[in-house]
Design an enzyme around this catalytic site. Structure first.
Site, mmCIF file in Angstrom:
data_model
loop_
_atom_site.group_PDB
_atom_site.id
_atom_site.type_symbol
_atom_site.label_atom_id
_atom_site.label_comp_id
_atom_site.label_asym_id
_atom_site.label_seq_id
_atom_site.Cartn_x
_atom_site.Cartn_y
_atom_site.Cartn_z
ATOM 1 N N GLY A 111 0.791 -1.223 0.000
ATOM 2 C CA GLY A 111 0.000 0.000 0.000
ATOM 3 C C GLY A 111 0.824 1.275 0.000
ATOM 4 O O GLY A 111 0.284 2.369 0.083
ATOM 5 N N GLY A 113 2.779 2.373 -2.471
ATOM 6 C CA GLY A 113 2.849 3.022 -3.779
ATOM 7 C C GLY A 113 3.839 2.405 -4.749
ATOM 8 O O GLY A 113 4.200 3.038 -5.750
ATOM 9 N N LYS A 114 4.273 1.177 -4.507
ATOM 10 C CA LYS A 114 5.213 0.513 -5.432
ATOM 11 C C LYS A 114 4.596 0.355 -6.821
ATOM 12 O O LYS A 114 5.181 0.775 -7.819
ATOM 13 C CB LYS A 114 5.593 -0.887 -4.906
ATOM 14 N N SER A 115 3.408 -0.248 -6.863
ATOM 15 C CA SER A 115 2.791 -0.501 -8.169
ATOM 16 C C SER A 115 2.381 0.799 -8.850
ATOM 17 O O SER A 115 2.427 0.895 -10.076
ATOM 18 C CB SER A 115 1.567 -1.415 -8.017
ATOM 19 N N TYR A 116 1.998 1.784 -8.048
ATOM 20 C CA TYR A 116 1.642 3.077 -8.640
ATOM 21 C C TYR A 116 2.834 3.648 -9.404
ATOM 22 O O TYR A 116 2.703 4.100 -10.536
ATOM 23 C CB TYR A 116 1.198 4.059 -7.551
ATOM 24 N N ASP A 257 8.597 -5.369 -9.316
ATOM 25 C CA ASP A 257 7.663 -4.848 -8.322
ATOM 26 C C ASP A 257 7.682 -5.847 -7.165
ATOM 27 O O ASP A 257 7.122 -6.937 -7.265
ATOM 28 C CB ASP A 257 6.265 -4.756 -8.969
ATOM 29 N N GLY A 260 5.171 -6.771 -0.621
ATOM 30 C CA GLY A 260 5.228 -5.864 0.521
ATOM 31 C C GLY A 260 6.327 -6.252 1.501
ATOM 32 O O GLY A 260 6.523 -7.429 1.784
HETATM 33 P P1 ADP Z 1 1.731 -1.120 -3.376
HETATM 34 O O1 ADP Z 1 1.948 -1.588 -4.769
HETATM 35 O O2 ADP Z 1 2.992 -0.643 -2.720
HETATM 36 O O3 ADP Z 1 1.028 -2.127 -2.535
HETATM 37 P P2 ADP Z 1 -0.030 0.784 -4.610
HETATM 38 O O4 ADP Z 1 0.892 1.310 -5.629
HETATM 39 O O5 ADP Z 1 -1.087 -0.147 -5.081
HETATM 40 O O6 ADP Z 1 0.763 0.153 -3.391
HETATM 41 O O7 ADP Z 1 -0.679 2.056 -3.913
HETATM 42 C C1 ADP Z 1 -1.707 1.958 -2.949
HETATM 43 C C2 ADP Z 1 -2.740 3.053 -3.210
HETATM 44 O O8 ADP Z 1 -2.146 4.339 -3.079
HETATM 45 C C3 ADP Z 1 -3.306 2.994 -4.619
HETATM 46 O O9 ADP Z 1 -4.698 3.257 -4.555
HETATM 47 C C4 ADP Z 1 -2.614 4.106 -5.348
HETATM 48 O O10 ADP Z 1 -3.424 4.654 -6.355
HETATM 49 C C5 ADP Z 1 -2.312 5.113 -4.259
HETATM 50 N N1 ADP Z 1 -1.033 5.806 -4.548
HETATM 51 C C6 ADP Z 1 0.179 5.281 -4.395
HETATM 52 N N2 ADP Z 1 1.143 6.154 -4.747
HETATM 53 C C7 ADP Z 1 0.499 7.264 -5.147
HETATM 54 C C8 ADP Z 1 0.944 8.530 -5.638
HETATM 55 N N3 ADP Z 1 2.242 8.815 -5.791
HETATM 56 N N4 ADP Z 1 0.005 9.438 -5.956
HETATM 57 C C9 ADP Z 1 -1.306 9.147 -5.816
HETATM 58 N N5 ADP Z 1 -1.784 7.976 -5.355
HETATM 59 C C10 ADP Z 1 -0.900 7.037 -5.020
HETATM 60 MG MG MG Z 2 1.487 -3.460 -5.588
#
Ligand code: ADP
Ligand code: MG
Length: 368
Positions: A111, A113-116, A257, A260
């Site tokens: 959560g 923001g890795k995948s984002y 990617d 967690g």
């Molecule tokens: P992870 O892959 O690390 O588990 P995600 O990338 O899925 O996490 O991010 C979790 C949530 O936070 C998603 O809903 C994503 O859209 C939001 N989010 C993450 N990074 C950003 C960012 N830089 N700007 C806006 N929203 C973000």
């Molecule tokens: Mg992810």
């Protein structure tokens, strides 16, 4: 060719709903390249400060355009997807054209923001799709009739220390084997599909195919988050006709990617999930050990054994870590006090990764 350090970026995201509901406080500050974190349980303590190649503030100062793309509000220091691509992805692309191997990996708790950053969501494409798009744009602008390109795409996940081909419908029970090339010493996945792709649209399609094949298990932290490491590999070959035959410049791009980084207990995992967490942590802790060993080496320590063989992940990332690759790590951060422990451990991890030295060489050979 001098040794070159791994480039490290950190990026802090907006509050998520859970953090808003719990009235979380912001504990991250950024100034230039430095990132500070405040200990919420010791408010009068000096914040801990770290310095990185890039510190990306993506916490606030943004708005959403009518086309759904998140951009900075003028005057704010919000780092958009485009900004992150321009700094990191463009460099990957340039290096690929020069014939260097490149690796990009995202680290952080579920959560964060890795995948984002890596893949993105909807209109807000991350570094990987933009880089692939630009790769094909640059190729199509080539006017040299003596030059041709070949692109191979593969996508795998490491789940419970087993490798699954995300482009294949029938993976063997127990996963694909990791083998070592006896002459080059490199590890590879036996029987992994490498599909030729001729356009960005094809890559996009393959990535979607791979994403739907991922093992998705829900945890309390993030219901749709994958508990596996996902590795996209693009092999980019440039074949040039010369008076004496052909030469090939080759670049392998690894885009990773990671699962967690949180410990199993903080996500409320029990039973199978816990066992799986232990295995995920085996790959991640092996990664941590490899990073520490490489950091020791670069500080001049002798007789260091780098434990690449300890996990599937570190075998496959061997080149990316201390080898023939230009490597970038993005550490994703939660802004919230309630994630203090995990965020601090991510910052420390990222801080150690900075010390890794790689030695990338141009991969150029005559074709026979
Ligand atoms: P992870 O892959 O690390 O588990 P995600 O990338 O899925 O996490 O991010 C979790 C949530 O936070 C998603 O809903 C994503 O859209 C939001 N989010 C993450 N990074 C950003 C960012 N830089 N700007 C806006 N929203 C973000
Ligand atoms: Mg992810």
């Amino acid at each position: 060719m001098p040794d070159e350090s791994v480039k490290v970026a950190v990026r802090v995201r907006p509050f998520n709903q859970r953090e808003i509901d719990r009235e979380a406080k912001l504990i991250i500050q950024m100034k230039g390249q430095s990132t500070s974190i405040e200990n919420p349980d010791a408010r009068n303590e000096e914040p801990k400060t770290f310095s990185f190649d890039y510190s990306y503030w993506s916490h606030d100062g943004f708005k959403t355009n009518p086309d759904g793309i998140v951009v900075e509000v003028p005057g704010s220091n919000y780092a958009s997807q485009r900004k992150v691509f321009n700094d990191l992805g463009q460099g990957v692309l340039d290096n690929a054209f020069e014939g260097y191997n490149c690796s990009l990996f995202a680290y952080g708790q579920t959560g964060s923001g890795k995948s984002y950053s890596m893949v993105g969501y909807g209109a807000n494409r991350g570094i990987v799709p933009i880089t692939c798009d630009e790769l094909f744009k640059t190729m199509s602008s080539n006017t040299d009739p003596d030059k041709r390109y070949e692109v191979l795409f593969s996508m795998l996940e490491i789940y419970n220390e087993q490798v699954r081909d995300l482009l294949s419908k029938d993976n063997p029970k127990g996963g694909l084997n990791i083998r070592q090339n006896p002459t080059l010493g490199m590890f590879y996945v036996e029987g992994l599909k490498k599909v030729p792709v001729g356009s960005y649209a094809e890559i996009e399609k393959r990535m979607e195919q791979g994403t739907t094949q991922r093992t998705v298990a829900s945890t309390n932290m993030n219901a749709t988050s994958s508990r596996a490491h996902t590795v996209v590999t693009i092999v980019f070959d440039q074949i040039l006709k010369t008076p004496n035959g052909e030469t090939k410049k080759s670049s392998v791009m690894n885009l990773v990617d990671l699962a967690g980084s949180e410990r199993a207990d903080s996500t409320g995992a029990t039973g199978d999930r816990l066992k799986e967490g232990a295995n995920i942590n085996r790959s991640l802790s092996a990664l941590g050990n490899v990073i520490s060993a490489l950091a020791d080496l670069s500080m001049g320590k002798k007789k260091v054994v780098v434990p690449y063989r300890d996990s599937a992940l570190t075998k496959l990332l061997q080149n990316a870590l201390g080898g023939n690759s230009k490597t970038i790590m993005i550490a994703a951060l939660s802004p919230a006090d309630i994630n203090y422990d995990e965020t601090l451990s991510t910052l420390r991890y990222a801080d150690r990764a900075k010390k890794i030295k790689n030695r990338a060489v141009v991969n150029e050979n005559p074709l026979d």
